[in-house]
Design a protein around this motif. Sequence first.
Motif, short mmCIF file in Angstrom:
data_model
loop_
_atom_site.label_atom_id
_atom_site.label_comp_id
_atom_site.label_asym_id
_atom_site.label_seq_id
_atom_site.Cartn_x
_atom_site.Cartn_y
_atom_site.Cartn_z
N PRO A 1 0.80 -1.23 0.00
CA PRO A 1 0.00 0.00 0.00
C PRO A 1 0.83 1.28 0.00
O PRO A 1 0.47 2.26 -0.64
N ALA A 2 1.98 1.28 0.71
CA ALA A 2 2.79 2.50 0.81
C ALA A 2 3.46 2.87 -0.50
O ALA A 2 3.98 3.98 -0.64
N ALA A 3 3.47 1.95 -1.47
CA ALA A 3 4.13 2.24 -2.74
C ALA A 3 3.25 3.06 -3.68
O ALA A 3 3.74 3.56 -4.70
N SER A 4 1.98 3.21 -3.35
CA SER A 4 1.08 3.93 -4.25
C SER A 4 1.54 5.36 -4.53
O SER A 4 1.66 5.77 -5.70
N PRO A 5 1.84 6.19 -3.50
CA PRO A 5 2.33 7.55 -3.81
C PRO A 5 3.69 7.55 -4.50
O PRO A 5 3.99 8.43 -5.31
N LEU A 6 4.53 6.55 -4.18
CA LEU A 6 5.83 6.44 -4.82
C LEU A 6 5.68 6.27 -6.33
O LEU A 6 6.34 6.94 -7.13
N LEU A 7 4.78 5.37 -6.74
CA LEU A 7 4.55 5.11 -8.15
C LEU A 7 3.83 6.27 -8.84
O LEU A 7 4.13 6.62 -9.99
N ASP A 8 2.87 6.88 -8.13
CA ASP A 8 2.10 7.97 -8.72
C ASP A 8 2.98 9.18 -9.02
O ASP A 8 2.83 9.84 -10.06
N ARG A 9 3.89 9.50 -8.13
CA ARG A 9 4.68 10.72 -8.26
C ARG A 9 5.90 10.55 -9.15
O ARG A 9 6.34 11.50 -9.81
N HIS A 10 6.47 9.34 -9.16
CA HIS A 10 7.76 9.20 -9.83
C HIS A 10 7.79 8.13 -10.93
O HIS A 10 8.79 8.03 -11.64
N GLY A 11 6.71 7.34 -11.07
CA GLY A 11 6.67 6.34 -12.13
C GLY A 11 7.38 5.05 -11.73
O GLY A 11 8.22 5.01 -10.84
N ARG A 12 7.05 3.99 -12.46
CA ARG A 12 7.55 2.66 -12.08
C ARG A 12 9.06 2.54 -12.26
O ARG A 12 9.74 1.92 -11.44
N ALA A 13 9.61 3.10 -13.32
CA ALA A 13 11.04 2.93 -13.57
C ALA A 13 11.88 3.55 -12.46
O ALA A 13 12.80 2.91 -11.92
N ALA A 14 11.58 4.81 -12.12
CA ALA A 14 12.34 5.48 -11.06
C ALA A 14 12.11 4.83 -9.71
O ALA A 14 13.05 4.68 -8.91
N ALA A 15 10.86 4.42 -9.44
CA ALA A 15 10.55 3.77 -8.17
C ALA A 15 11.32 2.45 -8.04
O ALA A 15 11.87 2.13 -6.99
N THR A 16 11.35 1.67 -9.11
CA THR A 16 12.06 0.39 -9.08
C THR A 16 13.54 0.60 -8.83
O THR A 16 14.16 -0.12 -8.01
N ASP A 17 14.14 1.57 -9.49
CA ASP A 17 15.56 1.84 -9.29
C ASP A 17 15.85 2.26 -7.85
O ASP A 17 16.86 1.84 -7.26
N ALA A 18 14.99 3.09 -7.27
CA ALA A 18 15.20 3.56 -5.91
C ALA A 18 15.08 2.42 -4.91
O ALA A 18 15.89 2.30 -3.98
N VAL A 19 14.09 1.55 -5.08
CA VAL A 19 13.90 0.41 -4.18
C VAL A 19 15.08 -0.56 -4.33
O VAL A 19 15.63 -1.06 -3.33
N ARG A 20 15.49 -0.80 -5.56
CA ARG A 20 16.63 -1.70 -5.78
C ARG A 20 17.89 -1.18 -5.09
O ARG A 20 18.64 -1.94 -4.48
N ALA A 21 18.13 0.12 -5.19
CA ALA A 21 19.31 0.71 -4.56
C ALA A 21 19.25 0.59 -3.05
O ALA A 21 20.26 0.27 -2.40
#
Length: 463
Positions: A16-36
Amino acid sequence: MRLRDLPSISAVLTCPAASPLLDRHGRAAATDAVRALLAEARAALLAGGDAVWGIGGPDADGVAALALARLEATSRSALRPLFNLTGTVLHTNLGRALLAEEAKAAALAAMGDPVALEFDLDSGTRGERDDHVRALLCELTGAEDATVVNNNAAAVLLALNTLARGRDAIVSRGELIEIGGAFRMPDIMAQAGARLVEVGTTNRTHAKDYKGTLTPETGVILKVHTSNYRIQGFTKEVLAPELAAIAHGAGVPLLNDLGSGTLVDLSPYGLKREPTVREAVEEGADLVTFSGDKLLGGPQAGFIVGRRDLVAAVNRNPMKRALRVDKVRLAAIEATLKLYRDPDRLARRLPTLALLSRPKAEIADQARRLAPALAQALGAGYAVTVCDCDSQIGSGALPLDTLPSAGLAIAAGGAALNRLAASFRALSRPIIGRIEDGRLVLDLRCLRDEDAFTATLAELHQP
């Protein structure tokens, strides 16, 4: 914590907490940030330490929250609004003039829709972008014609290149100015292709100095308003009317660079009188150059006004296209110039004049209202007092003149003051003051929104 306790990237992105992350920054940027983040945690655990999660935790929601915080911090624009409490009204490093509401509205309208930038609505044929401001500039300055480029350095460059490329440009040694960023008039002249011919001395230049240097190779006489410094004492300069007579007697044009430039007499607003563009035209200058984003109070621009034949030559110069302004800035320029048609309300509608003419008593009252809020935000260890201070106009205008002002002075140890200044700069809306005499001074002359200021102070973390 163990490696197997780390959530997967998929688990983080679907929590659930990923919803604003994806909405504001998109899946590609969110995935890179989580991976890092997960890679950092994994490396820390393998090294025998423990993952440091900051505001989040080791579960998927915590990782998503931390990834969002990091992306918000890295994606925040450095061009975000700030509070200019330096005491310099037209601060070059902070963007100079604030636009009037009318100029902002005009720029916004031009951004969102097609406009008749170079299209004549009457004839249905191609038009000229300068036409949107030409008549206004002529009306306000008394010049025969006018054109606009992206700043005043460009205006001088273009005018010199048009009038004196491969020829001599005569100028007094006392007027070979340097403007911000080590940008010097001789360098501009060299890039324009003009041959610099210096006359007189640093402090004294006479009419005979100009007359004795005129040759068939002279392309222009240049007069430069020393707007960012003053030479005082045993001095002599040739005033514009006499210099115009010398130039015209030799059949060469006089180019008068006013630098900041103003369209109105500033003395009714409590400021020292500066030569106006209209006066420069009336004194015989063939071309006059000046800025749009300084005393004029508009967006960055450079204006060239004067004789119709010379302005036409400037507009035929191939460099003009490289230096022209876009539709957004042109719309803001037009709206700003229109404000000068109503001088009775100019100081209320033009932010630059409103700030420059603001009474000290009004600023002091504001300082007394805000002192308790600042003291509370800082807490123990800092002493906050209301202080008198002197504001500056800035951007090279009236360099020896200051404006009586008031502000808030914060006293603490030297290192503490530097840390506090850094904390102010790190706020969501940075607060920029100046350190002097062992205090951090916040000059309130340019503070227009008290509520926003106090709300920003609530974010302050003590260093």
